[in-house]
Write a protein that holds these residues in place. Sequence first.
Motif, PDB file in Angstrom:
ATOM      1  N   GLY A 180      70.738   8.514  31.734  1.00  0.00           N
ATOM      2  CA  GLY A 180      69.468   9.044  31.372  1.00  0.00           C
ATOM      3  C   GLY A 180      69.298   9.529  29.962  1.00  0.00           C
ATOM      4  N   TYR A 181      70.403  10.255  29.771  1.00  0.00           N
ATOM      5  CA  TYR A 181      70.378  11.056  28.525  1.00  0.00           C
ATOM      6  C   TYR A 181      70.491   9.902  27.269  1.00  0.00           C
ATOM      7  N   ILE A 182      71.472   9.033  27.448  1.00  0.00           N
ATOM      8  CA  ILE A 182      71.526   8.001  26.394  1.00  0.00           C
ATOM      9  C   ILE A 182      70.294   7.133  26.082  1.00  0.00           C
ATOM     10  N   THR A 183      69.420   6.727  27.306  1.00  0.00           N
ATOM     11  CA  THR A 183      68.345   5.692  27.265  1.00  0.00           C
ATOM     12  C   THR A 183      67.222   6.940  26.602  1.00  0.00           C
ATOM     13  N   GLY A 184      67.374   8.273  26.977  1.00  0.00           N
ATOM     14  CA  GLY A 184      66.263   9.179  26.207  1.00  0.00           C
ATOM     15  C   GLY A 184      66.546   9.012  24.722  1.00  0.00           C
ATOM     16  N   GLN A 185      67.888   9.366  24.267  1.00  0.00           N
ATOM     17  CA  GLN A 185      68.030   9.518  22.928  1.00  0.00           C
ATOM     18  C   GLN A 185      67.801   7.764  22.196  1.00  0.00           C
ATOM     19  N   ALA A 186      67.902   6.854  23.003  1.00  0.00           N
ATOM     20  CA  ALA A 186      67.593   5.478  22.407  1.00  0.00           C
ATOM     21  C   ALA A 186      65.876   5.567  22.146  1.00  0.00           C
ATOM     22  N   GLY A 187      65.344   6.116  23.217  1.00  0.00           N
ATOM     23  CA  GLY A 187      63.790   6.551  23.089  1.00  0.00           C
ATOM     24  C   GLY A 187      63.498   6.961  21.697  1.00  0.00           C
ATOM     25  N   VAL A 188      64.153   8.039  21.430  1.00  0.00           N
ATOM     26  CA  VAL A 188      63.959   8.704  20.435  1.00  0.00           C
ATOM     27  C   VAL A 188      64.206   7.856  18.905  1.00  0.00           C
ATOM     28  N   ALA A 189      65.238   7.041  19.189  1.00  0.00           N
ATOM     29  CA  ALA A 189      65.475   6.212  18.071  1.00  0.00           C
ATOM     30  C   ALA A 189      64.410   5.141  17.820  1.00  0.00           C
ATOM     31  N   GLU A 190      63.918   4.792  18.996  1.00  0.00           N
ATOM     32  CA  GLU A 190      62.739   3.612  18.768  1.00  0.00           C
ATOM     33  C   GLU A 190      61.775   4.096  18.040  1.00  0.00           C
ATOM     34  N   VAL A 191      61.115   5.451  18.594  1.00  0.00           N
ATOM     35  CA  VAL A 191      59.989   6.178  17.867  1.00  0.00           C
ATOM     36  C   VAL A 191      60.200   6.205  16.408  1.00  0.00           C
ATOM     37  N   ALA A 192      61.319   6.652  16.043  1.00  0.00           N
ATOM     38  CA  ALA A 192      61.923   7.099  14.626  1.00  0.00           C
ATOM     39  C   ALA A 192      61.801   5.759  13.871  1.00  0.00           C
ATOM     40  N   GLY A 193      62.376   4.647  14.853  1.00  0.00           N
ATOM     41  CA  GLY A 193      62.501   3.116  13.860  1.00  0.00           C
ATOM     42  C   GLY A 193      61.284   2.664  13.741  1.00  0.00           C
ATOM     43  N   VAL A 194      60.319   2.886  14.644  1.00  0.00           N
ATOM     44  CA  VAL A 194      58.853   2.522  14.409  1.00  0.00           C
ATOM     45  C   VAL A 194      58.043   3.014  13.102  1.00  0.00           C
ATOM     46  N   ILE A 195      58.481   4.494  13.127  1.00  0.00           N
ATOM     47  CA  ILE A 195      57.800   5.208  11.962  1.00  0.00           C
ATOM     48  C   ILE A 195      58.414   4.677  10.673  1.00  0.00           C
TER      49      ILE A 195
END
Lengths: 431, 98
Positions: free
Chosen positions: A278-293
């Motif tokens: 869950g933690y890793i998937t959550g951090q991957a979600g942060v990376a996705e949002v940052a990547g889109v920006i």
Amino acid sequence: MRIAAGDPQGLWEAAGRLDDLIEDLRRHQRCVLSGVSTALARWSGASSIVFAQAAAGHRSDATAAIGQLTRATRATKAYADALETAQTQETTLTLRHESLTTQLRTVQRDLRLPTDPVTRADDERELHRVFADLRVVQRELEDLQRQVTLARRHYQSELSASKPPMMVWDKGLRYAGIGKTYWSLLKKGAATVKLWTTSRALAKAPRGADVTKLLAAYQASVKTLQSTPPWMAPFSRLAANPALGKLGRATGIAGAIAAARPGWKDMQTGGGYGGVRGYITGQAGVAEVAGVILTRTKNPWAIGAGGLFVTAWAVTKAVNRTIDDPSLLTSVGGVGTLVGKTLDDLDESGQLGVGAIALRELARKRVNPWPPALPKLSWPKPPFPVNPLPDLRLRCGPVRPVLPALPIGPIPGFPVYGGPMRCGPVAPVLR
Amino acid sequence: MGYSVTPDDLQRSSKALRRSATRVVSTPGQARWAFGKIEVACGDPACAGVAAALAGSWADALAALSDTALGLGGATFAAGTAYAGADGVVATAVGTAS
């Protein structure tokens, strides 16, 4: 909270309705076949061929729809069955767990009372037995949780693959379009860079030097850049319209929000997983949002980094899928599903075109300033006008006279572009 | 008249096709209901999200399919009517019309 939450009865009802729908479509198919055969028995001519083709296309669409709906129905029935079994098991295990907890409390209370050593020893043995039984029940509950999670992931995967066939066709066209954009950008971007470097090299070449190879490269680049079909010119002019650019930017913001949504959801929910996953998937979600920006910036390196961030997120999702359902890796179809879903993830976050945008920005940086400032010519003035190079912002510029900027006359063996120059260099991609 | 398919056959067939097409018109609603039910009953947010997306896309896809079905039904009906008319004209011309 229940482990096997859900309503199997509702799922059976939904599967029944899908069965009815499939039966309706099958009946309709038979009816179309019979109706069309009757109609075509004595009907000839061009319109009958059009009618036959339309009917054949319709039957083929119906067949594909039946296939996909059957897949969804089968998966729904299997999931409803698994959920029903799991709920029965959960009820049994929960009752057993409650009974053992009550026994434990009783034994613990007995142990606190003053008693003789023999009874105390019996109570302690009983305590150990109840503890052992509780551990077994807890392990069984954990197993059940794993089975339910697996069934859910499998069902989700099957449902995702049960999209209408028309959508699958649309997706194929979309991927083909993206592939074409990449190919065009690579070809024309490389030609633009080549044109820029060779024009500079030609201008700097000493008097009397052999520039045949440089000229060949120059001419080849020009040929590539001029290869855009004339029918595309109006579209390119439209794309370069400033008003359309503003509209493009506005839709770009809306698109960025939509693209960041899957990552944002993972940030909030951890993808539905607990613990480390869950933690890793959550951090991957942060990376996705940052990547889109990052991919919305103008810097090619930032765009590239953003693309990598989003790819890391998509890979995390693929790994999660594989852990949930290891059978995906044991068949060609499974691997295809995994790759397809990862592509969908990348597409959903708007990343399939990121490489193209990064390439375009890199080409822009490489050929900056455009057009290249031609140094003072060391050769005699050529017997033709030296044209300014076309504007990089336009795929197709205004019709230009005679040759592109060449500080030398035509070379034998190379085509001479005496006609109007219809198209300029690399295609812009509006945001 | 040596027709292997009579105008009556064609009209019957076109009626059946139109009836079938009308039944297909109800399929988008059925698909929406079924996937909506799955969304509520599956007990998992991820499955519910997929089912909600499928409800919309299947309704759209089946609506397109039913449009084509209605078009085919209409075309067969038009063909049947014209065929029957032509048959009537020919039959009258050869004096076999009742």
